[in-house]
Structure formats: structure tokens, C-alpha cells
Design an enzyme around this catalytic site. Structure first.
Site, PDB file in Angstrom:
ATOM      1  N   SER A   1     100.430 -55.232 -59.410  1.00  0.00           N
ATOM      2  CA  SER A   1     100.955 -55.319 -58.019  1.00  0.00           C
ATOM      3  C   SER A   1      99.954 -54.331 -57.280  1.00  0.00           C
ATOM      4  O   SER A   1      99.628 -54.604 -56.145  1.00  0.00           O
ATOM      5  CB  SER A   1     102.362 -54.549 -58.036  1.00  0.00           C
ATOM      6  OG  SER A   1     103.257 -55.293 -58.660  1.00  0.00           O
TER       7      SER A   1
ATOM      8  N   LYS B   1     107.106 -44.124 -57.790  1.00  0.00           N
ATOM      9  CA  LYS B   1     106.057 -44.273 -56.980  1.00  0.00           C
ATOM     10  C   LYS B   1     106.375 -44.453 -55.348  1.00  0.00           C
ATOM     11  O   LYS B   1     107.716 -45.475 -55.602  1.00  0.00           O
ATOM     12  CB  LYS B   1     104.948 -45.230 -57.586  1.00  0.00           C
ATOM     13  CG  LYS B   1     105.694 -46.440 -58.096  1.00  0.00           C
ATOM     14  CD  LYS B   1     104.616 -47.068 -58.935  1.00  0.00           C
ATOM     15  CE  LYS B   1     105.464 -48.329 -59.545  1.00  0.00           C
ATOM     16  NZ  LYS B   1     104.335 -49.133 -60.174  1.00  0.00           N
TER      17      LYS B   1
ATOM     18  N   HIS C   1     104.432 -60.949 -63.581  1.00  0.00           N
ATOM     19  CA  HIS C   1     105.725 -60.900 -63.728  1.00  0.00           C
ATOM     20  C   HIS C   1     106.519 -62.102 -64.010  1.00  0.00           C
ATOM     21  O   HIS C   1     107.058 -62.244 -64.861  1.00  0.00           O
ATOM     22  CB  HIS C   1     106.084 -60.111 -62.615  1.00  0.00           C
ATOM     23  CG  HIS C   1     105.900 -58.871 -62.228  1.00  0.00           C
ATOM     24  ND1 HIS C   1     105.440 -58.424 -60.853  1.00  0.00           N
ATOM     25  CD2 HIS C   1     105.484 -57.681 -63.070  1.00  0.00           C
ATOM     26  CE1 HIS C   1     104.992 -57.017 -60.960  1.00  0.00           C
ATOM     27  NE2 HIS C   1     105.049 -56.641 -62.132  1.00  0.00           N
TER      28      HIS C   1
ATOM     29  N   ARG D   1      99.772 -55.305 -70.506  1.00  0.00           N
ATOM     30  CA  ARG D   1      98.691 -55.950 -69.993  1.00  0.00           C
ATOM     31  C   ARG D   1      97.617 -55.190 -70.848  1.00  0.00           C
ATOM     32  O   ARG D   1      96.571 -55.954 -71.200  1.00  0.00           O
ATOM     33  CB  ARG D   1      98.630 -55.632 -68.576  1.00  0.00           C
ATOM     34  CG  ARG D   1      99.475 -56.356 -67.642  1.00  0.00           C
ATOM     35  CD  ARG D   1      99.260 -56.226 -66.248  1.00  0.00           C
ATOM     36  NE  ARG D   1      99.231 -54.697 -65.719  1.00  0.00           N
ATOM     37  CZ  ARG D   1      98.082 -53.955 -65.586  1.00  0.00           C
ATOM     38  NH1 ARG D   1      96.852 -54.682 -65.272  1.00  0.00           N
ATOM     39  NH2 ARG D   1      98.325 -52.882 -65.114  1.00  0.00           N
TER      40      ARG D   1
END
Length: 208
Positions: free
Chosen positions: A175, A88, A64, A137
Site C-alpha cells: 500500500s 498508522k 491483498h 511478502r
């Protein structure tokens, strides 16, 4: 876990990207003596003045951080928008994530960190921001983000999304990965800015 982390990051490299003083732009173009290009530069200066970098950031990783610093090279200011009502379930509450990111960016100027609720498209309209930044990504990320960008565009026709591909050494850092390593007592320091480590240690006492 230490051995496994070597696959994702060269431990000999700097633990996370260092901010460059030259990456902040004023967003106001000089007219100069270029009769043909002056107006175009002024228009681009207005459009590129600010962008929003939204996400759950649960937690904030060096991936990030890298995307954020690179976005600074394109836009005058960046608003980091932490989704308070993410679909989430998050480990860190929205205020914790905001504080975490602010601490990680303490030495970086030109960045504001806030939380928001509801639709991103609506939030951007209220803030008068037209550009959203998304880090990519993998190919799967791109497919998902393209769908989201299309939906956001339908909700807010003034909105566009700019994709920034992850730097190779950060491409596998997420994460989810950081939380998994922390939950098993692994060393998460190669994967997050130093200021984020204490926040994770507080949630996962076994992590280092």
C-alpha cells in the site's frame, strides 16, 4: 514510474488474479463411506469454515487480492476486517476502505467486508472466528507477524494465525508503494484491482 513498475509486475500478465468458482467450500464435510476419515473431515470442516483477513488496506492492492483468493481455497468463508483505528495514519477513512474493497470483490462470493475497532483478538472472539490470515511478502514481514501472532494468541487462546506467502510477482507491492506512486502522478493500475483505481484518483488527482 511506468518503467519502474515493470520491475515488480509483468504487464503482459493478467492485471490481477481472477476468482475461481471452485474456491468456495461449504465447510460441511460429507461422511461418505470412509469410516476412519469421516469424523476427521467433519471436524476439519467445522474448524476451516471461516477465517478473518485483517488489515488497514490503505489502499487495497492486488497483493491483498491475491492472498484473499488463495485463502478461499483453505476456508469456506472469509471476513475481511478493516482496522478503523489503525496505529498508522491512513489516507482513506475506514468507510472508504470498506467500500473500496467491496467494489473490488463485487464478483467474488463468500466474502464479507466490515470495519472493526480495538484489538483483533477481542474482535475475533466476539465473531467466534478462530483463524486469522496474514500475507507475508518479506522476511521482515514474517518476523513482525510472528510477534503479533504470539501476542494475539496470549490475548485469545482460541486464536491461530495462518501465513500465506505472496506470489513472486506481487512480493514487492505494498500500500505504501501504491501511495508513493500515486502521489507523484504515476500509473497505479498495475498494482491495484481496477475497481480501486477511481478511489485513488479521487485522493491523488495526478495519478492514473
Amino acid at each position: 514510474t511506468r518503467a519502474g513498475s515493470a520491475r515488480f509486475l509483468d504487464r503482459r500478465a493478467a492485471p490481477y488474479p481472477r476468482p475461481a468458482e471452485s474456491t468456495i467450500h461449504s465447510g460441511t464435510s460429507s461422511q461418505g463411506t470412509d469410516k476412519n476419515g469421516g469424523r476427521e473431515r467433519q471436524i476439519m470442516g467445522d474448524i476451516m469454515d471461516m477465517a478473518i483477513y485483517p488489515g488497514s488496506f490503505d489502499p487495497f492492492t492486488i497483493g491483498h487480492y491475491d492472498v484473499l483468493l488463495r485463502a478461499q481455497k483453505l476456508f469456506g468463508k472469509i471476513l475481511v476486517a478493516v482496522a478503523a483505528d489503525a496505529a498508522k495514519r491512513t489516507v482513506f477513512a475506514a468507510p472508504e476502505r470498506v467500500t473500496m474493497i467491496r467494489e473490488a470483490l463485487r464478483t467474488v462470493s463468500g466474502i464479507e467486508v466490515v470495519s472493526f475497532e480495538g484489538l483483533l483478538a477481542a474482535f475475533m472472539r466476539t465473531r467466534g472466528i478462530r483463524i486469522a490470515i496474514r500475507g507475508i511478502r518479506t522476511a521482515a514481514d514474517l518476523a513482525y507477524e510472528m510477534e503479533m501472532a504470539s501476542a494475539n494468541r496470549m490475548l485469545n487462546t482460541d486464536m491461530d494465525t495462518v501465513f500465506i506467502g505472496s506470489e513472486g510477482r506481487f512480493a514487492q507491492i505494498s500500500s505504501t508503494l501504491v501511495r508513493e506512486i500515486a502521489s507523484h502522478g504515476g500509473d497505479i493500475s498495475p498494482f491495484v484491482p481496477p475497481a480501486v483505481v477511481p478511489f485513488i484518483a479521487a485522493k491523488f488527482p495526478r495519478s492514473r
